[in-house]
Design a protein around this motif. Structure first.
Motif: not given
Length: 281
Positions: A168-182
């Motif tokens: 599954r995606p790591t925490f840093d991957t989730l954090f980075e996507q949520i931070l940058f995507a918007p």
């Protein structure tokens, strides 16, 4: 030229997926996650694999007021969803195949970027193919979509995820996507083609409230993942040339058996995806 692969482009994704396959040759095709835009016409020789059934897929998008299938197809959007023959809940695909089925071609559009352990996944696909079979993938090019501000996937990421058998995606991957995507969704592919090479905005440049919100949301996503509710993300992010280099290197390291035989970069000005063919050798 991209690491020995030509720079010819393709604009028709279905033509690319189907090229060389005719209805009369009875070749078995496996399509991964076709959802409501299958690359192959449905028939007895086409099998579809997804993480849930057709009915569950329809229900998921029915709950969203302005989901993209509704916007794309209008009132009859439900009829476009493909039947799902194999429902995958983890492990090797080969374990859910009926009667040890083998395929001449495996296709997928915007799938490979979601796979946490790419090397194991590709080796699983390799085992599902007949000799001389192909995997044909349509992959988003991170330079021209909402990933353009994010960190590109490195060879060390792919090997590390393989050695640790990431599921599954790591925490840093989730954090980075949520931070940058918007902050990237409003940039169209054409805008990005017309822009100079991107300068990735680092987390420290975001106002603190944005970082705090991303931290809360990614923590919630992590907790959901621990409970067994899979949290999806773009785990892998490539340009066409970076993908070619990394696949060739993994092949030379004997970590991946596939050989890249064709790679078509994005069509200038109006495309955000590239096309790759992996051959079972």
């Amino acid at each position: 030229d991209i690491h020995g692969i030509g720079n010819q482009t393709i604009s028709d994704r279905t033509l690319y997926a189907r090229d060389g396959i005719t209805p009369s040759d009875n070749s078995m095709i496996l399509e991964i996650a076709p959802l409501c835009a299958p690359l192959f016409p449905q028939g007895p020789y086409v099998k579809n694999l997804d993480v849930q059934s057709r009915e569950e897929n329809i229900k998921k998008y029915d709950l969203e007021k302005n989901s993209w299938p509704k916007e794309m197809f209008g009132e009859d959007w439900k009829k476009h969803f493909a039947e799902v023959h194999y429902i995958w809940k983890g492990g090797k695909y080969s374990k859910i195949m009926k009667n040890g089925e083998k395929f001449k071609r495996i296709v997928g559009s915007h799938v490979i970027e979601h796979i946490p352990d790419l090397i194991s996944w590709l080796n699983d696909l390799y085992d599902l193919l007949l000799p001389g079979g192909e995997v044909r993938m349509i992959i988003p090019d991170m330079r021209f979509n909402w990933d353009h501000r994010r960190r590109p996937t490195e060879l060390s990421d792919l090997i590390g995820n393989y050695m640790e058998k990431r599921q599954r995606p790591t925490f840093d991957t989730l954090f980075e996507q949520i931070l940058f995507a918007p902050h990237s969704l409003n940039s169209s592919s054409r805008d990005l083609w017309n822009s100079p090479p991107y300068q990735r905005k680092r987390g420290a440049e975001f106002p603190l409230p944005f970082v705090e919100l991303a931290l809360r949301e990614s923590t919630w996503a992590r907790d959901q993942s621990i409970k067994g509710n899979y949290q999806d993300a773009h785990v892998n992010r490539w340009s066409a040339s970076a993908f070619a280099y990394q696949m060739n290197t993994l092949h030379n390291l004997k970590l991946v058996k596939f050989q890249v035989v064709n790679l078509y970069p994005p069509h200038p000005m109006d495309s955000a995806e590239f096309f790759v063919t992996l051959l079972k050798v």
